[in-house]
Structure formats: C-alpha cells, structure tokens
Scaffold this motif. Structure first.
Motif, PDB file in Angstrom:
ATOM      1  N   VAL A   1       0.823  -1.209   0.000  1.00 55.58           N
ATOM      2  CA  VAL A   1       0.000   0.000   0.000  1.00 55.58           C
ATOM      3  C   VAL A   1       0.862   1.267   0.000  1.00 55.58           C
ATOM      4  O   VAL A   1       0.571   2.226  -0.725  1.00 55.58           O
TER       5      VAL A   1
ATOM      6  N   ILE B   1       2.150   2.251  -3.446  1.00 54.88           N
ATOM      7  CA  ILE B   1       1.046   2.723  -4.286  1.00 54.88           C
ATOM      8  C   ILE B   1       0.707   4.166  -3.943  1.00 54.88           C
ATOM      9  O   ILE B   1       0.483   5.004  -4.825  1.00 54.88           O
TER      10      ILE B   1
ATOM     11  N   GLN C   1      -7.006  -7.012  -6.582  1.00 52.60           N
ATOM     12  CA  GLN C   1      -6.633  -5.982  -7.543  1.00 52.60           C
ATOM     13  C   GLN C   1      -7.504  -4.741  -7.405  1.00 52.60           C
ATOM     14  O   GLN C   1      -7.014  -3.609  -7.424  1.00 52.60           O
TER      15      GLN C   1
ATOM     16  N   TYR D   1      -6.569  -2.646  -4.284  1.00 51.31           N
ATOM     17  CA  TYR D   1      -5.401  -1.796  -4.499  1.00 51.31           C
ATOM     18  C   TYR D   1      -5.721  -0.656  -5.453  1.00 51.31           C
ATOM     19  O   TYR D   1      -5.130   0.425  -5.368  1.00 51.31           O
ATOM     20  N   THR D   2      -6.650  -0.886  -6.390  1.00 51.54           N
ATOM     21  CA  THR D   2      -7.105   0.195  -7.257  1.00 51.54           C
ATOM     22  C   THR D   2      -7.802   1.271  -6.430  1.00 51.54           C
ATOM     23  O   THR D   2      -7.613   2.471  -6.663  1.00 51.54           O
TER      24      THR D   2
ATOM     25  N   GLY E   1      -5.247   3.342  -4.850  1.00 46.59           N
ATOM     26  CA  GLY E   1      -4.664   4.268  -5.824  1.00 46.59           C
ATOM     27  C   GLY E   1      -5.568   5.457  -6.105  1.00 46.59           C
ATOM     28  O   GLY E   1      -5.110   6.603  -6.151  1.00 46.59           O
TER      29      GLY E   1
ATOM     30  N   GLY F   1      -1.313  -1.935  -8.150  1.00 47.69           N
ATOM     31  CA  GLY F   1      -2.410  -0.981  -8.089  1.00 47.69           C
ATOM     32  C   GLY F   1      -2.631  -0.295  -9.411  1.00 47.69           C
ATOM     33  O   GLY F   1      -1.901  -0.512 -10.393  1.00 47.69           O
TER      34      GLY F   1
END
Length: 289
Positions: free
Chosen positions: A13, A16, A79, A82-83, A86, A138
């Motif tokens: 994290v 990112i 995924q 993490y997007t 971001g 990310g």
C-alpha cells in the motif's frame, strides 16, 4: 491481524500511495501550468479544468467513484482493493498539492518557450509515479478499470481500449489547446510509457548466456569457480549431427559479461554463444524477492 500480515500489506500500500503522490505532483507541477494533456480519465479531468475551471481532484473522484464500484462488482479481488487505494491516494494528493499551490508553498513550473523541457520532465514524473503504482499491483482507476471490464466481456486487449480512449480524449483537447501543445503532449506520453516500462521490468538489467559447446560441462564448472554464478546444463541434440550434447545457461550482471565471454573462449574458441537481455532478475546474487 498479525504484525507480519500488516507489514506485508503496508509494503504494497505504501508504494502505491507514493506513486500516486508523484503522479499527482507531475500533473499539477508540469502538465496543468503549461496546458499540456494526458490520456484516459485524467485527460477528461484536465479538459474540464481547462474549459470550466473545475478542480482536478473533484472530477477525479466523481468520475472514478462509479467506475470503481462497477469494477468492484464485475472484477472483485485484491486488484480492485489496491485500485481503490490508488484512486483514494490520487484524489487526496491532488487536493493537497492544489492547496499548497494556492497558498504559494509550491510554484509550478510554467514556461512560455521551453515546452520540450516541460514535456520531458512531465513524462518522467508521471511515468515514475504510474510505474511504481503498477509495479505494486495498483492502478489509479479510470480507463484501466474500463479496459479490464471490456477485456473480460468482449475480449479486447487493455492496450486497444487504452489507446482508443487516449486518441479520442487527446483529439478532443484540440478544442481547447493548440496543435503544438498536443505534439508536446505526445512527447510526454511517450517518455512516460518508457519510464513505466523501465520501472515495471526492473531497474536492474542483466544478460543471459546460452552457450552451445562440446565442452559445456567444463565451461559450466569454470563459471561456477571463477564467477561464482549458478549454471544450468540443459540436454540438447544437434539437428545436423544428431549428437547429444549440453547447453550452458547462465545469468550474469553487466560487469561480468566480458569476463564470462573470455572464460568461454579460453575453453572453446568455437563455442556458439547467444546473449540476451534480462530484466528484473530475482534470486541469490541478484535482487532478493
């Protein structure tokens, strides 16, 4: 949650968030002051800023939020989490840097003549930020989510979707900025893509040697002794001679290329040697995983 799991999540994290911060800084320090453009959802937010003076952080959040919810429903998994990191980080850092610019704490790089310098630095900064985000799994949302959904539904590649959107958005920007600025934008986009590839593939580059020789076992032993590198012997059969032999496979750093070539020639001057570029080498003697 135990400490080891928390540390593992933080290791993903934090980069990112760092990459999102660098990307946001590049947009506000190089792109906006010089009226350049970007592709994807970021390009839409920039267009709205140029045309209606809407803060970029606000349009970034408003456009990405429904896309994120759509992606969560269709894609799911780590995924998309993490997007979300971001998207959230990018929104926060855009807001923060805009406030710092308004307060005079940051003076954006603005030029009336040297746009090539602005586009080069913009490309490096944006590429560095996105490269870090992508490398750690990310995204900053936007077209990346749409591309994944369309790819899953219709079989289009992410590259096709992203390229199409970039062409449409950058083309639409001709209504607000000059053709000259579009050309400078293309320079920034190209540089950004190369930096992203560099970050994704790994900053460490090495060379892989494939050596075909009747003296392969002796060459392998010499490499192990002299260079202290791992070596693999691969069984092979010559297509012309029909004779069984071994191939030597070894990965070395750039500094060891000449030394390895000399070792091979000292054993078998007629050895057939193939040298390939290798990126992001992991394991003992290289980058640890």
């Amino acid at each position: 949650m135990n400490s080891s799991k928390l540390f593992a999540i933080t290791k993903t994290v934090a980069p990112i968030m760092l990459g999102s911060a660098i990307y946001a800084f590049g947009l506000l320090y190089f792109i906006i002051p010089n009226q350049l453009m970007e592709g994807g959802v970021t390009g839409i937010t920039i267009l709205l800023n140029y045309a209606l003076h809407i803060p970029i952080f606000l349009t970034t959040l408003l456009i990405n939020l429904p896309l994120f919810l759509m992606g969560w429903k269709v894609l799911g998994g780590r995924q998309i989490v993490y997007t979300g990191v971001g998207i959230g980080s990018l929104t926060v850092f855009l807001w923060l840097f805009e406030k710092m610019i308004d307060l005079g704490w940051i003076n954006p790089f603005s030029t009336e003549h040297d746009f090539i310098l602005a586009s080069l630095y913009a490309g490096v900064t944006l590429g560095l930020g996105l490269g870090i985000v992508f490398r750690f799994g990310g995204t900053t949302g936007g077209v990346d989510i749409v591309a994944r959904i369309i790819g899953r539904k219709f079989g289009w590649s992410m590259g096709q979707v992203i390229l199409t959107s970039d062409v449409v958005i950058i083309g639409a920007s001709l209504l607000y900025i000059s053709r000259e600025k579009i050309l400078y934008t293309l320079v920034a986009v190209f540089i950004s893509s190369r930096v992203i590839d560099f970050i994704q593939e790994g900053a460490y580059a090495a060379k892989a040697f494939t050596i075909i020789s009747d003296e392969a076992p002796k060459i392998a032993d010499l490499i192990s002794e002299e260079l202290e590198r791992g070596v693999t012997l691969i069984p092979a059969i010559g297509a012309y001679s029909k004779q069984a032999k071994y191939m030597v496979y070894c990965v070395v750093s750039r500094q060891e290329i000449r030394r390895l070539s000399q070792l091979v020639k000292s054993v078998d001057p007629r050895a057939f040697v193939i040298i390939n570029d290798v990126h992001d080498v992991q394991g003992e003697g290289f980058r640890e995983t």
